[in-house]
Design a protein around this motif. Structure first.
Motif, mmCIF file in Angstrom:
data_model
loop_
_atom_site.group_PDB
_atom_site.id
_atom_site.type_symbol
_atom_site.label_atom_id
_atom_site.label_comp_id
_atom_site.label_asym_id
_atom_site.label_seq_id
_atom_site.Cartn_x
_atom_site.Cartn_y
_atom_site.Cartn_z
ATOM 1 N N GLY A 4 -0.461 -10.119 21.932
ATOM 2 C CA GLY A 4 -0.652 -11.559 21.751
ATOM 3 C C GLY A 4 -0.460 -11.976 20.305
ATOM 4 N N VAL A 5 -1.384 -12.776 19.780
ATOM 5 C CA VAL A 5 -1.248 -13.303 18.422
ATOM 6 C C VAL A 5 -1.297 -12.194 17.381
ATOM 7 C CG1 VAL A 5 -2.161 -15.563 19.008
ATOM 8 C CG2 VAL A 5 -3.732 -13.739 18.318
ATOM 9 N N GLU A 6 -1.784 -11.020 17.749
ATOM 10 C CA GLU A 6 -1.856 -9.905 16.800
ATOM 11 C C GLU A 6 -0.555 -9.127 16.741
ATOM 12 O OE1 GLU A 6 -4.414 -9.664 14.897
ATOM 13 O OE2 GLU A 6 -5.490 -11.260 15.948
ATOM 14 N N GLY A 7 0.351 -9.382 17.666
ATOM 15 C CA GLY A 7 1.592 -8.629 17.714
ATOM 16 C C GLY A 7 2.667 -9.219 16.817
ATOM 17 N N ARG A 8 3.896 -8.681 16.973
ATOM 18 C CA ARG A 8 5.024 -9.156 16.175
ATOM 19 C C ARG A 8 5.451 -10.532 16.669
ATOM 20 N NH1 ARG A 8 10.467 -8.915 17.099
ATOM 21 N NH2 ARG A 8 10.153 -7.606 18.950
ATOM 22 N N PRO A 9 5.655 -11.513 15.762
ATOM 23 C CA PRO A 9 6.077 -12.852 16.197
ATOM 24 C C PRO A 9 7.404 -12.788 16.956
ATOM 25 C CG PRO A 9 5.367 -12.887 13.912
ATOM 26 C CD PRO A 9 5.452 -11.442 14.305
ATOM 27 N N MET A 10 7.492 -13.514 18.038
ATOM 28 C CA MET A 10 8.707 -13.537 18.849
ATOM 29 C C MET A 10 9.072 -14.974 19.168
ATOM 30 S SD MET A 10 7.847 -10.434 21.540
ATOM 31 C CE MET A 10 9.466 -10.429 22.282
ATOM 32 N N GLY A 11 10.346 -15.295 19.023
ATOM 33 C CA GLY A 11 10.823 -16.617 19.383
ATOM 34 C C GLY A 11 11.073 -16.724 20.879
ATOM 35 N N VAL A 12 11.471 -17.914 21.325
ATOM 36 C CA VAL A 12 11.708 -18.165 22.745
ATOM 37 C C VAL A 12 12.782 -17.225 23.290
ATOM 38 C CG1 VAL A 12 12.561 -19.870 24.401
ATOM 39 C CG2 VAL A 12 10.951 -20.562 22.623
ATOM 40 N N LYS A 13 13.870 -17.066 22.558
ATOM 41 C CA LYS A 13 14.946 -16.188 23.008
ATOM 42 C C LYS A 13 14.471 -14.738 23.086
ATOM 43 C CE LYS A 13 19.362 -14.268 21.631
ATOM 44 N NZ LYS A 13 20.333 -14.135 20.528
ATOM 45 N N ALA A 14 13.724 -14.311 22.069
ATOM 46 C CA ALA A 14 13.244 -12.928 22.052
ATOM 47 C C ALA A 14 12.311 -12.651 23.222
ATOM 48 C CB ALA A 14 12.541 -12.643 20.732
ATOM 49 N N ILE A 15 11.488 -13.628 23.575
ATOM 50 C CA ILE A 15 10.575 -13.455 24.712
ATOM 51 C C ILE A 15 11.378 -13.323 26.008
ATOM 52 C CG2 ILE A 15 8.772 -14.560 26.083
ATOM 53 C CD1 ILE A 15 7.774 -15.870 23.500
ATOM 54 N N ALA A 16 12.389 -14.195 26.184
ATOM 55 C CA ALA A 16 13.218 -14.124 27.391
ATOM 56 C C ALA A 16 13.923 -12.774 27.478
ATOM 57 C CB ALA A 16 14.234 -15.269 27.402
ATOM 58 N N THR A 17 14.416 -12.296 26.339
ATOM 59 C CA THR A 17 15.094 -10.996 26.307
ATOM 60 C C THR A 17 14.132 -9.875 26.678
ATOM 61 O OG1 THR A 17 16.623 -11.779 24.603
ATOM 62 C CG2 THR A 17 16.358 -9.395 24.831
ATOM 63 N N TRP A 18 12.936 -9.893 26.090
ATOM 64 C CA TRP A 18 11.921 -8.860 26.352
ATOM 65 C C TRP A 18 11.605 -8.798 27.843
ATOM 66 C CZ3 TRP A 18 7.135 -8.004 28.374
ATOM 67 C CH2 TRP A 18 6.410 -6.890 27.906
ATOM 68 N N LEU A 19 11.422 -9.953 28.463
ATOM 69 C CA LEU A 19 11.097 -9.997 29.886
ATOM 70 C C LEU A 19 12.259 -9.511 30.754
ATOM 71 C CD1 LEU A 19 9.304 -13.467 29.876
ATOM 72 C CD2 LEU A 19 8.183 -11.270 30.246
ATOM 73 N N ASN A 20 13.461 -9.925 30.412
ATOM 74 C CA ASN A 20 14.629 -9.548 31.206
ATOM 75 C C ASN A 20 14.929 -8.059 31.096
ATOM 76 O OD1 ASN A 20 15.100 -12.148 32.198
ATOM 77 N ND2 ASN A 20 16.349 -12.720 30.439
ATOM 78 N N GLU A 21 14.748 -7.500 29.893
ATOM 79 C CA GLU A 21 14.989 -6.068 29.708
ATOM 80 C C GLU A 21 14.060 -5.223 30.576
ATOM 81 O OE1 GLU A 21 16.668 -5.969 25.101
ATOM 82 O OE2 GLU A 21 14.532 -5.597 25.511
ATOM 83 N N ARG A 22 12.916 -5.767 30.896
ATOM 84 C CA ARG A 22 11.938 -5.019 31.687
ATOM 85 C C ARG A 22 11.978 -5.395 33.169
ATOM 86 N NH1 ARG A 22 11.006 -5.204 26.725
ATOM 87 N NH2 ARG A 22 9.748 -3.664 25.579
ATOM 88 N N GLY A 23 12.989 -6.172 33.534
ATOM 89 C CA GLY A 23 13.167 -6.510 34.944
ATOM 90 C C GLY A 23 12.142 -7.475 35.495
ATOM 91 N N LEU A 25 10.856 -10.907 36.665
ATOM 92 C CA LEU A 25 11.518 -12.096 37.194
ATOM 93 C C LEU A 25 10.535 -13.253 37.333
ATOM 94 C CD1 LEU A 25 13.645 -10.470 40.044
ATOM 95 C CD2 LEU A 25 14.335 -10.923 37.680
ATOM 96 N N ARG A 26 11.077 -14.441 37.354
ATOM 97 C CA ARG A 26 10.289 -15.641 37.616
ATOM 98 C C ARG A 26 10.892 -16.355 38.813
ATOM 99 N NH1 ARG A 26 9.972 -21.331 34.266
ATOM 100 N NH2 ARG A 26 7.984 -22.075 35.115
ATOM 101 N N ARG A 27 10.163 -16.351 39.909
ATOM 102 C CA ARG A 27 10.663 -16.959 41.143
ATOM 103 C C ARG A 27 11.993 -16.335 41.560
ATOM 104 N NH1 ARG A 27 9.392 -23.095 39.038
ATOM 105 N NH2 ARG A 27 7.112 -22.924 39.016
ATOM 106 N N GLY A 28 12.104 -15.022 41.351
ATOM 107 C CA GLY A 28 13.282 -14.286 41.788
ATOM 108 C C GLY A 28 14.463 -14.338 40.841
ATOM 109 N N ARG A 29 14.304 -14.966 39.675
ATOM 110 C CA ARG A 29 15.426 -15.101 38.733
ATOM 111 C C ARG A 29 15.037 -14.575 37.359
ATOM 112 N NH1 ARG A 29 18.029 -21.131 39.837
ATOM 113 N NH2 ARG A 29 18.512 -20.823 42.061
ATOM 114 N N ARG A 30 16.072 -14.209 36.587
ATOM 115 C CA ARG A 30 15.815 -13.776 35.213
ATOM 116 C C ARG A 30 15.332 -14.952 34.379
ATOM 117 N NH1 ARG A 30 20.915 -11.011 35.687
ATOM 118 N NH2 ARG A 30 21.865 -12.562 34.348
ATOM 119 N N PHE A 31 14.641 -14.646 33.318
ATOM 120 C CA PHE A 31 14.147 -15.681 32.417
ATOM 121 C C PHE A 31 15.277 -16.215 31.539
ATOM 122 C CE2 PHE A 31 10.077 -13.958 33.584
ATOM 123 C CZ PHE A 31 9.193 -15.008 33.447
#
Length: 285
Positions: A4-23, A25-31
């Motif tokens: 969370g707030v103690e971790g490395r700062p991540m932008g919107v794109k970085a968050i989407a990438t992190w989630l997609n790399e780990r498979g 999904l949101r409502r069956g689709r990639r972020f």
């Protein structure tokens, strides 16, 4: 991410990438960046949901004044939510200098990613100090969506302008382009002269028709108040005046001589276009 707030700062794109790399999904689709942004800016997660945000009849969003607030269980506290909004605002494109945001992009709507074919769009770095062309799919979904790399905007613009200069803005090539233009213009002029002759003939016939009707009235062979005669006379006069305007307009256009191509003019045009491409304002380029 779990820190969370103690971790490395991540932008919107970085968050989407992190989630997609780990498979994940949101409502069956990639972020995508849009989906992540919607989550980060939704007040529902700190306990305040809103109904009536869209018009059910046409699907259009309603103004916030018409929203209906409803308290729901909170996942995060409001302080954390506000901190996220402040961070998003600090990274928002609106904070980039207007001269950068508002500058027309040379290859907008033209350049495509060589890997996936998606459109290349503007991407910035260092708070807007640097501008790049980046694959729109990669920007939304991260490396999981496309392996294409971003390229400095000035570099790609320079490559394209250089090729345009080399392939098109050479005097010998311009001679061919302008010769084709003049040949087409001369053919158009010949067609217009034929049209002009026909319009003049039609104008004379309209004048003659008017004269014949008036002569019949003068000789008493036709009643001046006859409805059909009056209608024919009105139509002929309208036709005559319309043709007169068309003849005048076409005569004026034909009187404007087509430009003559000379080597000096071609070289001057080539130099002017090269200068405008390399040093002109972005919208002109």
């Amino acid at each position: 991410m779990a820190a969370g707030v103690e971790g490395r700062p991540m932008g919107v794109k970085a968050i989407a990438t992190w989630l997609n790399e780990r498979g994940i999904l949101r409502r069956g689709r990639r972020f995508s960046t849009g989906g992540v942004h919607d989550i980060l800016t939704s007040t529902t997660y700190h306990g305040l949901h809103h109904f009536n945000r869209t018009d059910s009849r046409n699907g259009r969003p309603r103004p916030p004044s018409e929203w209906v607030p409803f308290v729901v269980p909170a996942i995060i506290d409001e302080k954390t939510f506000n901190a996220v909004q402040a961070l998003l605002q600090s990274r928002a494109p609106k904070r980039i200098a207007p001269r950068i945001v508002n500058s027309p992009i040379l290859l907008a709507g033209v350049a495509r990613c060589g890997h996936c074919g998606a459109a290349l769009i503007q991407n910035t770095g260092k708070g807007g100090q640097y501008r790049y062309y980046c694959c729109s799919r990669r920007l939304k979904e991260g490396p999981f969506g496309c392996k294409g790399l971003r390229m400095p905007m000035d570099k790609l613009d320079g490559i394209v302008i250089g090729e345009v200069t080399k392939q098109i803005l050479q005097p010998e090539h311009l001679v061919g382009l302008l010769s084709d233009y003049l040949r087409t213009a001369l053919e158009r002029e010949d067609r217009n002269r034929d049209r002009l002759r026909q319009m003049r003939q039609d104008h004379k016939e309209a004048e003659a028709g008017i004269a014949r009707l008036l002569e019949l009235v003068e000789k008493g062979l036709m009643d001046a108040e006859d409805a059909s005669m009056r209608e024919r006379l009105v139509n002929l006069r309208f036709r005559r005046d319309e043709l007169a305007d068309q003849v005048s307009d076409l005569t004026r256009r034909l009187a404007m001589a087509e430009p003559v191509i000379t080597p000096a003019k071609i070289e001057k045009l080539a130099l002017l276009l090269r200068d405008k491409l390399h040093h002109g304002p972005p919208d002109l380029r």
